[in-house]
Design a protein around this motif. Structure first.
Motif, PDB file in Angstrom:
ATOM      1  N   SER A 143       2.385   6.495   5.050  1.00 53.80           N
ATOM      2  CA  SER A 143       2.940   6.861   3.754  1.00 53.80           C
ATOM      3  C   SER A 143       2.703   8.346   3.487  1.00 53.80           C
ATOM      4  CB  SER A 143       2.296   6.010   2.660  1.00 53.80           C
ATOM      5  OG  SER A 143       2.789   6.355   1.403  1.00 53.80           O
ATOM      6  N   ASN A 144       1.498   8.800   3.787  1.00 52.46           N
ATOM      7  CA  ASN A 144       1.172  10.216   3.614  1.00 52.46           C
ATOM      8  C   ASN A 144       2.060  11.078   4.495  1.00 52.46           C
ATOM      9  OD1 ASN A 144      -0.308  12.674   4.751  1.00 52.46           O
ATOM     10  ND2 ASN A 144      -1.407  12.267   2.851  1.00 52.46           N
ATOM     11  N   LEU A 149      -0.025  -5.552  -4.115  1.00 56.34           N
ATOM     12  CA  LEU A 149      -1.191  -5.462  -3.237  1.00 56.34           C
ATOM     13  C   LEU A 149      -2.254  -6.468  -3.643  1.00 56.34           C
ATOM     14  CD1 LEU A 149      -2.609  -4.139  -0.872  1.00 56.34           C
ATOM     15  CD2 LEU A 149      -3.361  -2.318  -2.418  1.00 56.34           C
ATOM     16  N   LYS A 150      -2.559  -6.551  -4.931  1.00 58.84           N
ATOM     17  CA  LYS A 150      -3.586  -7.493  -5.384  1.00 58.84           C
ATOM     18  C   LYS A 150      -3.202  -8.931  -5.048  1.00 58.84           C
ATOM     19  CE  LYS A 150      -5.519  -4.629  -9.020  1.00 58.84           C
ATOM     20  NZ  LYS A 150      -5.721  -4.459 -10.465  1.00 58.84           N
ATOM     21  N   SER A 177      -1.442   3.797   4.673  1.00 55.96           N
ATOM     22  CA  SER A 177      -1.705   5.038   3.929  1.00 55.96           C
ATOM     23  C   SER A 177      -1.393   6.261   4.771  1.00 55.96           C
ATOM     24  CB  SER A 177      -3.169   5.087   3.480  1.00 55.96           C
ATOM     25  OG  SER A 177      -3.450   4.024   2.617  1.00 55.96           O
ATOM     26  N   ILE A 183      -4.473  -1.216   5.560  1.00 59.63           N
ATOM     27  CA  ILE A 183      -4.370  -0.247   4.461  1.00 59.63           C
ATOM     28  C   ILE A 183      -4.477   1.176   4.993  1.00 59.63           C
ATOM     29  CG2 ILE A 183      -5.577   0.619   2.404  1.00 59.63           C
ATOM     30  CD1 ILE A 183      -6.144  -2.364   1.716  1.00 59.63           C
ATOM     31  N   THR A 242       0.833  -1.198   0.000  1.00 63.76           N
ATOM     32  CA  THR A 242       0.000   0.000   0.000  1.00 63.76           C
ATOM     33  C   THR A 242       0.871   1.251   0.000  1.00 63.76           C
ATOM     34  OG1 THR A 242      -1.802  -1.110   1.170  1.00 63.76           O
ATOM     35  CG2 THR A 242      -1.744   1.296   1.316  1.00 63.76           C
ATOM     36  N   ALA A 243       1.824   1.303   0.914  1.00 65.81           N
ATOM     37  CA  ALA A 243       2.679   2.483   1.045  1.00 65.81           C
ATOM     38  C   ALA A 243       3.519   2.718  -0.205  1.00 65.81           C
ATOM     39  CB  ALA A 243       3.580   2.341   2.270  1.00 65.81           C
ATOM     40  N   LEU A 244       3.961   1.633  -0.843  1.00 63.61           N
ATOM     41  CA  LEU A 244       4.790   1.762  -2.046  1.00 63.61           C
ATOM     42  C   LEU A 244       3.955   1.945  -3.315  1.00 63.61           C
ATOM     43  CD1 LEU A 244       7.517  -0.935  -1.357  1.00 63.61           C
ATOM     44  CD2 LEU A 244       7.690   1.554  -1.103  1.00 63.61           C
ATOM     45  N   LYS A 245       2.640   1.891  -3.155  1.00 58.42           N
ATOM     46  CA  LYS A 245       1.708   2.053  -4.273  1.00 58.42           C
ATOM     47  C   LYS A 245       1.934   1.003  -5.355  1.00 58.42           C
ATOM     48  CE  LYS A 245       1.573   6.931  -3.354  1.00 58.42           C
ATOM     49  NZ  LYS A 245       2.051   8.226  -3.769  1.00 58.42           N
ATOM     50  N   CYS A 246       2.179  -0.218  -4.933  1.00 57.89           N
ATOM     51  CA  CYS A 246       2.412  -1.330  -5.860  1.00 57.89           C
ATOM     52  C   CYS A 246       1.118  -2.126  -6.002  1.00 57.89           C
ATOM     53  CB  CYS A 246       3.561  -2.210  -5.369  1.00 57.89           C
ATOM     54  SG  CYS A 246       3.910  -3.570  -6.502  1.00 57.89           S
ATOM     55  N   ASP A 247       0.329  -1.768  -7.001  1.00 59.51           N
ATOM     56  CA  ASP A 247      -0.970  -2.420  -7.204  1.00 59.51           C
ATOM     57  C   ASP A 247      -0.837  -3.922  -7.404  1.00 59.51           C
ATOM     58  OD1 ASP A 247      -2.044   0.081  -7.046  1.00 59.51           O
ATOM     59  OD2 ASP A 247      -2.635   0.211  -9.148  1.00 59.51           O
TER      60      ASP A 247
END
Length: 164
Positions: free
Chosen positions: A114-115, A86-87, A111, A107, A78-83
């Motif tokens: 990460s933000n 994650l899936k 998030s 999540i 989630t933090a690395l934005k690796c869809d």
């Protein structure tokens, strides 16, 4: 799969045979073989060290249970934005009996952190940049004709105190 079994599965075998056996073990554990490992399967010299490392760290931690490890992987993906990651780990989480509520909270936590990390990094750069450019002439000299500078400092450029 125990780390010792991973090593036993590699040594004494041809590299391609070792790769196939280890990928089968990963599929048995996860219910599928991650794309990255499939893509690397024709390069045993790269894949085998990765599998050994991943096996020691991801599949055999000494102090965390497998559900906790899976929730951590979901948080990191989630933090690395690796869809793709994650899936895949969402599917693995379902197979391991992890609740939707646990996944959702993971999540949210990832998030938020990460933000905060992105905000902290950007604010450090912003504050550093402000310190470096206290003198508006320095900015003008470094960025002649810069539309952002001109739009925000019209009174300095035309000698007027009025803004348009």
């Amino acid at each position: 799969m125990k780390f010792e079994n991973t090593l036993k599965g590699i040594f004494g075998k041809e590299p391609d045979d070792a790769v196939q056996e280890l990928l089968k073990n990963i599929e048995d554990d996860y219910g599928e073989v991650p794309f990255i490992l499939k893509a690397m399967s024709d390069k045993p010299n790269v894949l085998l060290p990765k599998i050994i490392y991943d096996d020691a760290v991801l599949r055999n931690p000494e102090h965390l249970d497998e559900k906790t490890v899976e929730l951590i992987t979901i948080g990191v993906a989630t933090a690395l934005k690796c869809d793709h990651c994650l899936k895949m780990h969402l599917r693995v989480a379902r197979r391991k009996g992890i609740s939707e509520e646990q996944v959702f909270e993971t999540i949210l936590l990832a998030s938020a952190l990460s933000n905060t990390a992105a905000l902290a990094q950007a604010m450090r750069v912003f504050e550093s940049d402000k310190e470096e450019h206290r003198d508006t002439e320095t900015i003008k000299d470094e960025c002649p004709g810069c539309i952002v500078y001109e739009n925000n400092h019209k009174n300095n450029l035309n000698g007027s105190d009025k803004t348009d």
